[in-house]
Scaffold this motif. Structure first.
Motif, PDB file in Angstrom:
ATOM      1  N   ASN A  10      28.460  -0.740 -10.707  1.00  0.00           N
ATOM      2  CA  ASN A  10      29.422  -0.129 -11.632  1.00  0.00           C
ATOM      3  C   ASN A  10      29.624   1.347 -11.308  1.00  0.00           C
ATOM      4  O   ASN A  10      30.759   1.852 -11.330  1.00  0.00           O
ATOM      5  N   SER A  11      28.531   2.049 -11.037  1.00  0.00           N
ATOM      6  CA  SER A  11      28.637   3.461 -10.684  1.00  0.00           C
ATOM      7  C   SER A  11      29.385   3.642  -9.372  1.00  0.00           C
ATOM      8  O   SER A  11      30.193   4.564  -9.214  1.00  0.00           O
ATOM      9  N   SER A  18      33.081   3.232  -9.960  1.00  0.00           N
ATOM     10  CA  SER A  18      33.641   4.414 -10.609  1.00  0.00           C
ATOM     11  C   SER A  18      33.862   5.541  -9.606  1.00  0.00           C
ATOM     12  O   SER A  18      34.911   6.201  -9.607  1.00  0.00           O
ATOM     13  N   MET A  59      36.865   4.680  -7.381  1.00  0.00           N
ATOM     14  CA  MET A  59      38.146   4.951  -8.038  1.00  0.00           C
ATOM     15  C   MET A  59      38.453   6.437  -8.045  1.00  0.00           C
ATOM     16  O   MET A  59      39.605   6.847  -7.826  1.00  0.00           O
ATOM     17  N   LEU A  60      37.430   7.253  -8.269  1.00  0.00           N
ATOM     18  CA  LEU A  60      37.632   8.699  -8.252  1.00  0.00           C
ATOM     19  C   LEU A  60      38.031   9.171  -6.862  1.00  0.00           C
ATOM     20  O   LEU A  60      38.942   9.999  -6.709  1.00  0.00           O
ATOM     21  N   SER A  64      33.240  12.667  -3.908  1.00  0.00           N
ATOM     22  CA  SER A  64      33.292  11.289  -4.398  1.00  0.00           C
ATOM     23  C   SER A  64      32.903  10.299  -3.309  1.00  0.00           C
ATOM     24  O   SER A  64      32.197   9.314  -3.573  1.00  0.00           O
ATOM     25  N   TYR A  92      29.143  12.930  -7.857  1.00  0.00           N
ATOM     26  CA  TYR A  92      30.196  12.344  -8.692  1.00  0.00           C
ATOM     27  C   TYR A  92      30.684  13.363  -9.724  1.00  0.00           C
ATOM     28  O   TYR A  92      31.887  13.500  -9.964  1.00  0.00           O
ATOM     29  N   LEU A 132      34.483  14.845 -10.058  1.00  0.00           N
ATOM     30  CA  LEU A 132      35.243  14.699 -11.295  1.00  0.00           C
ATOM     31  C   LEU A 132      35.728  16.042 -11.820  1.00  0.00           C
ATOM     32  O   LEU A 132      36.894  16.190 -12.214  1.00  0.00           O
ATOM     33  N   SER A 186      29.139  14.692 -17.169  1.00  0.00           N
ATOM     34  CA  SER A 186      28.669  14.107 -15.909  1.00  0.00           C
ATOM     35  C   SER A 186      27.182  13.913 -15.919  1.00  0.00           C
ATOM     36  O   SER A 186      26.488  14.388 -16.795  1.00  0.00           O
TER      37      SER A 186
END
Length: 209
Positions: free
Chosen positions: A60-61, A64, A67-68, A121, A162, A166, A209
Motif C-alpha cells: 500500500n505504501s 502511494s 502515484m506520487l 518519490s 515520501y 509530497l 508525513s
C-alpha cells in the motif's frame, strides 16, 4: 518589473523559511513518524504469521509513493513543455548572456520542486520495494533475522523520502500562483506554509508525513 521581483522574492522567502523551520526541534512529526515505521517493522519481524500483513502494508505504501511519483512526472513534463519557450528566450538572449527575469526564475524553481518531488518519490518506491522482499521472509528464518536491520532502515528512508516528495509537490501551489498573479504569491505561500507546518508538527491527531 521591480514589483514582480518583490512578489517573487517574498514568495520564495516564505517557502525557504518553512523549510528551515522543519529542522527545529519543535518540528517533531518527521522524526516521530520515522520512528513509528521503524518500530512497526521491528514488531512485525518478531510476530510469526505477520508476513502477509507486512507485505500488504508495504505494498500500500509503495502504491502511494508510485502515484506520487507519477503525478510529479506528469507535472514535470507539462511544466517543461509550457516553460520551454521562455527558457529558450532567457538563455538564448543576444550576446549569449542569460536574462533571468521574474518569470524565468519562477519557472526554474517550479522545475526544481517537481524534480525533487519526482526523485524523492522514486527513491521511496525503491526502498519500499526492498523492504517488501524482507517483510515477506518467514519471521523465524535466519535470512529474516539477518535482514531485519536493513528493513528497518529501508522503511525509515522510504517514509522520509515520501514526505519530502509530497511537500515539494504541495509547495508548487504558491509558485504557480505567483506565475499567474504575482501579488497573490506571498499570500498563497503563507497559507500553504502555515497549513503544512501545523501538520508537520507532531500531535495526537496526526500529521502530514
Amino acid at each position: 518589473m521591480n514589483a514582480d521581483w518583490t512578489w517573487v522574492w517574498l514568495t520564495l522567502a516564505v517557502l525557504a523559511l518553512y523549510e528551515a523551520l522543519l529542522v527545529l526541534p519543535r518540528s517533531r512529526a518527521l522524526a516521530r513518524h520515522a520512528g513509528l515505521r521503524e518500530e512497526w517493522f521491528r514488531v512485525v519481524s518478531v510476530h510469526k504469521g505477520s508476513e502477509v500483513l507486512a507485505v500488504q502494508t508495504l505494498r500500500n505504501s509503495l502504491m502511494s509513493a508510485t502515484m506520487l511519483a507519477s503525478t510529479a512526472a506528469l507535472a514535470l513534463m507539462g511544466t517543461v513543455s509550457l516553460a520551454a519557450p521562455s527558457l529558450h528566450e532567457g538563455f538564448d538572449a543576444a550576446g549569449g548572456q542569460a536574462t533571468l527575469g521574474p518569470r524565468l526564475v519562477l519557472e526554474l524553481v517550479l522545475l526544481a520542486l517537481l524534480f525533487v518531488s519526482l526523485v524523492s518519490s522514486m527513491m521511496a518506491v525503491r526502498f519500499y520495494n526492498h523492504a517488501g522482499f524482507i517483510g515477506g521472509m518467514p519471521v523465524d528464518s535466519e535470512a529474516r533475522v539477518r535482514w531485519t536491520g536493513a528493513g528497518v532502515r529501508y522503511v525509515r528512508r522510504a517514509g522520509v523520502l515520501y514526505g519530502v516528495g509530497l511537500r515539494q509537490l504541495v509547495l508548487v501551489v504558491p509558485v504557480v500562483a505567483t506565475l499567474l498573479l504575482p501579488a497573490s504569491g506571498p499570500v498563497a505561500a503563507v497559507v500553504v506554509a502555515v497549513v503544512l507546518y501545523s501538520l508537520d508538527r507532531f500531535n495526537d491527531t496526526g500529521a502530514l508525513s
